[in-house]
Design an enzyme around this catalytic site. Structure first.
Site, PDB file in Angstrom:
ATOM      1  CG  HIS A  97       1.886  20.392  67.590  1.00  0.00           C
ATOM      2  ND1 HIS A  97       0.798  20.837  67.948  1.00  0.00           N
ATOM      3  CD2 HIS A  97       2.582  19.581  68.312  1.00  0.00           C
ATOM      4  CE1 HIS A  97       0.625  19.719  69.031  1.00  0.00           C
ATOM      5  NE2 HIS A  97       1.486  19.326  69.353  1.00  0.00           N
TER       6      HIS A  97
ATOM      7  CB  THR B  76       6.685  15.040  68.429  1.00  0.00           C
ATOM      8  OG1 THR B  76       5.817  15.381  67.127  1.00  0.00           O
ATOM      9  CG2 THR B  76       5.458  14.112  69.279  1.00  0.00           C
TER      10      THR B  76
ATOM     11  NE  ARG C 272      -2.459  18.610  60.680  1.00  0.00           N
ATOM     12  CZ  ARG C 272      -2.170  18.409  62.046  1.00  0.00           C
ATOM     13  NH1 ARG C 272      -2.090  19.320  62.789  1.00  0.00           N
ATOM     14  NH2 ARG C 272      -2.298  16.964  62.501  1.00  0.00           N
TER      15      ARG C 272
ATOM     16  CG  HIS D 291      14.014  48.554  86.488  1.00  0.00           C
ATOM     17  ND1 HIS D 291      13.562  47.759  85.494  1.00  0.00           N
ATOM     18  CD2 HIS D 291      15.258  48.505  86.221  1.00  0.00           C
ATOM     19  CE1 HIS D 291      14.713  46.839  84.918  1.00  0.00           C
ATOM     20  NE2 HIS D 291      15.678  47.717  85.523  1.00  0.00           N
TER      21      HIS D 291
ATOM     22  NE  ARG E 229      -4.272  17.062  69.182  1.00  0.00           N
ATOM     23  CZ  ARG E 229      -2.923  16.950  69.377  1.00  0.00           C
ATOM     24  NH1 ARG E 229      -2.414  15.847  69.975  1.00  0.00           N
ATOM     25  NH2 ARG E 229      -2.428  17.593  68.495  1.00  0.00           N
ATOM     26  CD  GLU E 230      -0.182  18.277  72.915  1.00  0.00           C
ATOM     27  OE1 GLU E 230      -0.111  18.053  71.655  1.00  0.00           O
ATOM     28  OE2 GLU E 230       0.346  17.572  73.743  1.00  0.00           O
TER      29      GLU E 230
ATOM     30  CG  HIS F 173      -4.811  15.469  66.155  1.00  0.00           C
ATOM     31  ND1 HIS F 173      -4.208  14.511  66.973  1.00  0.00           N
ATOM     32  CD2 HIS F 173      -3.954  16.211  65.864  1.00  0.00           C
ATOM     33  CE1 HIS F 173      -3.183  14.330  66.698  1.00  0.00           C
ATOM     34  NE2 HIS F 173      -2.750  15.343  65.962  1.00  0.00           N
TER      35      HIS F 173
END
Lengths: 440, 440
Positions: free
Chosen positions: A227, A200, A166, A324, A46-47, A106
């Site tokens: 989100h 958003t 939701r 390291h 979706r996103e 959605h």
């Protein structure tokens, strides 16, 4: 503190073990924390479809959905069935796969969308509407009363179909707090499964997130989903802080793909969460599948996995500086909070460079199954660093220098070169004085 | 809240303007905040040299140092002069450039190193020593008393040379808090310019960072510098939270390059900070140079700029979903917290895909200088979405569809096609019934 700077010796490991099992675990003062009890809503389909490069065929969507399900995400969120005819068909096809993960779609907070959504076979519907003054003015043009009324209508309709619902505001962090709490209280009362907070535009920072989630937690009696967009690089940290404050579900995408530079990446969030809740994360998600999942999606949207990606970036477990490398060889926990083996990966000691140290080279000499004393290893290390000052080295270069050195000290007739080198002091360039003299 | 869900209308913009100038600015309760007063220590030529792919020639180091100076970083940190012969020569060469930025070098807490460092011409020396039980046991093997004694010796020596001195612990978040505060108090008393906190393994989370910095702030009376690794994806957020708590300086690298997957990236931190302190950031740093800086370093270490990089990722300002595009066209602030123009970049509305909307297509029609009515644009949008369901589209595809449509409705003899389409209702596929009939 005393003047001679004497510190009392503390037996740390014992003291720590008694008081706290995992010092990077949930903060005991966060009594609402869900760091040890979170769920993932994957939104790659979706996103992720809103990512600039995305075009997923039906087959690719199904392949990705199955891979996500296998990995262990709790929910898979799909593009709205009203976005296009094929989007609706794909949604129906994925619902029919019989995955363990629940399938969501959605939609806008509108009955037209809801009516189509409930017919697709999804397990739940994610409703969203912009609540900030920006979106109210320039996107849908509605006021808060209109938003509340349509939210109630849509929620009650979806609930009547017996599936999850939701309600999320959009652009929550630029919305009026009183408006937000009002609408969330309303939808919580009529019985949504989750309320969502959405950053958003990617403007939120961690302590803001903590405050909003904590406040909202006292207003609603359902789960909170979050989100977070990544425009200002804080998406993973915001997600973690939201869980600390009591949020339960985090929206993620594979590699974080989404609008603009995307949202919380599933791999990066796993890196964060395994430090805080190792047992929970390892028992719930197939971490060794992260790499395959990322390769699958990266290929589908034609991007490279970022060089600096958490876990799967090409050098995420590469150690370079001599200091390291030395410590990592003694105990990997010194410079690693993540264990590459948890993800089916390996660490790598980068020894072919001018910052290398003799401990790293010693380790390589052992790998090559050669026999050199410590002073000899220091001598050959100096040679390698000298060459590394002149040009980039690769492993073959280093191996050649080591092997040549090894041959040199072992071959020459019956001269006991090896013993001599042991005893001779090294000059600044790391060469025994005798050898240097021989050259001249 | 009333039962009919009536919300009181609030004139938000005025109310906000009165109380708070920038709602994303420093939190008024953080009275020690340096969000509006921070400094950058760029470590691309030290930490960045520890990145797996790095090999910087002298010329490249000078080019990078000049670019960093031009961008406006406050300090440039270089590899220890004892790391290799060339490292020392390069350090001397950069000190002679006469840059505005102060030049630092980074050494172990040891007199041997300090003696070499102060002779290079640097403006300051950054001293570091591991304080966690991991590093004390497996790296240098020293106890806290030894650490304190060598710290004092090195600090007093460097101070005697009239240059800046920073003392940092390494792996601070896995060190004993009492040990840490003891050693910091000691070095603060003898007068260091800065103390450093280092999240060497990338395990810290934002609220932990806030607590430690806030506590340390009450113990020392010098500036606090922070160094955050990004293994668990929180480096930028940790840096921001550290500034909120009163830290003053943040270690950054171009693209975040460093050991493993690196540290705070300079570009990502700028994205975070411009939201919080726009005037400070814009007046102090040449933001439009970020892209060049990243390209310079990416080329030097042979990596690609990550697709999802803040600011400069290829789609950081690309808007795709129809609903986003609509609002962005009306007011970019709706879906953008960053203004691309601040960075010399441009936004892009991605309209060639099945998620597109008629507002985005209308904008494209205007760009093409064609004249279509809104109903006509809705009609052609439906065609584009239909094609976008079948295969990925590029701009040329969309332009062709629009142009063909435009020709079609304008050419046919004297048939008033245009007016007809305006009046006809669209069927579900977005085509006027008349046209569909004609096809059949």
């Amino acid at each position: 503190m005393s003047n001679n700077f004497e510190f009392e010796k503390v037996h740390e490991s014992e003291a720590l073990a008694k008081h706290q099992v995992n010092p990077y675990g949930p903060n005991p003062s966060d009594f609402l924390s869900n760091v040890n009890n979170f769920q993932l809503i994957d939104s790659t389909l979706r996103e992720g479809e809103q990512f600039a490069n995305s075009f997923f065929s039906t087959e690719k969507k199904i392949e990705i959905a199955k891979a996500l399900d296998d990995f262990g995400v709790d929910y898979i969120e799909l593009t709205s069935p009203v976005a296009s005819e094929q989007s609706r068909k794909d949604c129906e096809a994925i619902c029919k796969l019989g995955l363990k993960a629940k399938i969501l779609t959605h939609i806008r907070c509108h009955m037209d969308d809801a009516k189509v959504a409930v017919e697709t076979g999804v397990d739940g519907v994610d409703v969203v509407i912009g609540t900030s003054k920006f979106l109210r003015q320039y996107s849908h043009g509605k006021d808060m009363n209109y938003i509340a009324k349509s939210a109630i209508e849509v929620i009650e309709f979806v609930k009547s179909k017996g599936i999850e619902i939701r309600f999320s505001s959009e652009d929550s962090f630029r919305s009026d707090l009183v408006d937000l709490l009002n609408i969330y209280k309303t939808v919580s009362k009529i019985g949504v499964n989750r309320v969502g907070i959405a950053d958003t535009v990617g403007c939120a920072n961690p302590r803001q997130v903590y405050e909003l989630v904590r406040t909202l937690k006292s207003v609603v009696n359902c789960d909170i989903e979050c989100h977070f967009h990544n425009d200002t690089g804080c998406a993973i940290a915001n997600a973690y802080t939201a869980l600390e404050a009591g949020a339960r579900l985090i929206d993620v995408c594979v590699l974080g793909i989404g609008e603009r530079n995307g949202i919380v990446p599933i791999g990066g969030l796993m890196a964060r969460m395994i430090v805080a809740a190792p047992e929970y994360v390892k028992s719930k998600y197939k971490l060794h599948k992260i790499r395959d999942l990322e390769v699958l999606v990266a290929d589908a949207v034609q991007v490279n996995i970022p060089f600096n990606n958490p876990i799967t970036g090409f050098c995420a477990f590469t150690h370079k500086a001599g200091i390291h490398a030395k410590a990592i060889l003694a105990n990997p926990s010194t410079y690693e909070i993540l264990d590459p083996h948890d993800f089916g990966l390996k660490r790598y000691i980068h020894f072919a460079n001018r910052l290398t140290g003799w401990n790293a080279i010693k380790s390589r000499v052992d790998q090559l199954n050669l026999n050199l004393t410590d002073p000899q290893i220091k001598e050959v290390t100096a040679k390698i660093k000298k060459m590394g000052d002149i040009r980039p080295l690769n492993i073959d270069d280093v191996d050649s220098i080591i092997k040549d050195f090894h041959i040199e000290i072992n071959t020459p007739a019956l001269t006991p070169r090896k013993t001599k080198a042991d005893e001779e002091p090294l000059d600044l360039a790391g060469e025994p004085a005798a050898k240097k003299a021989k050259k001249e």
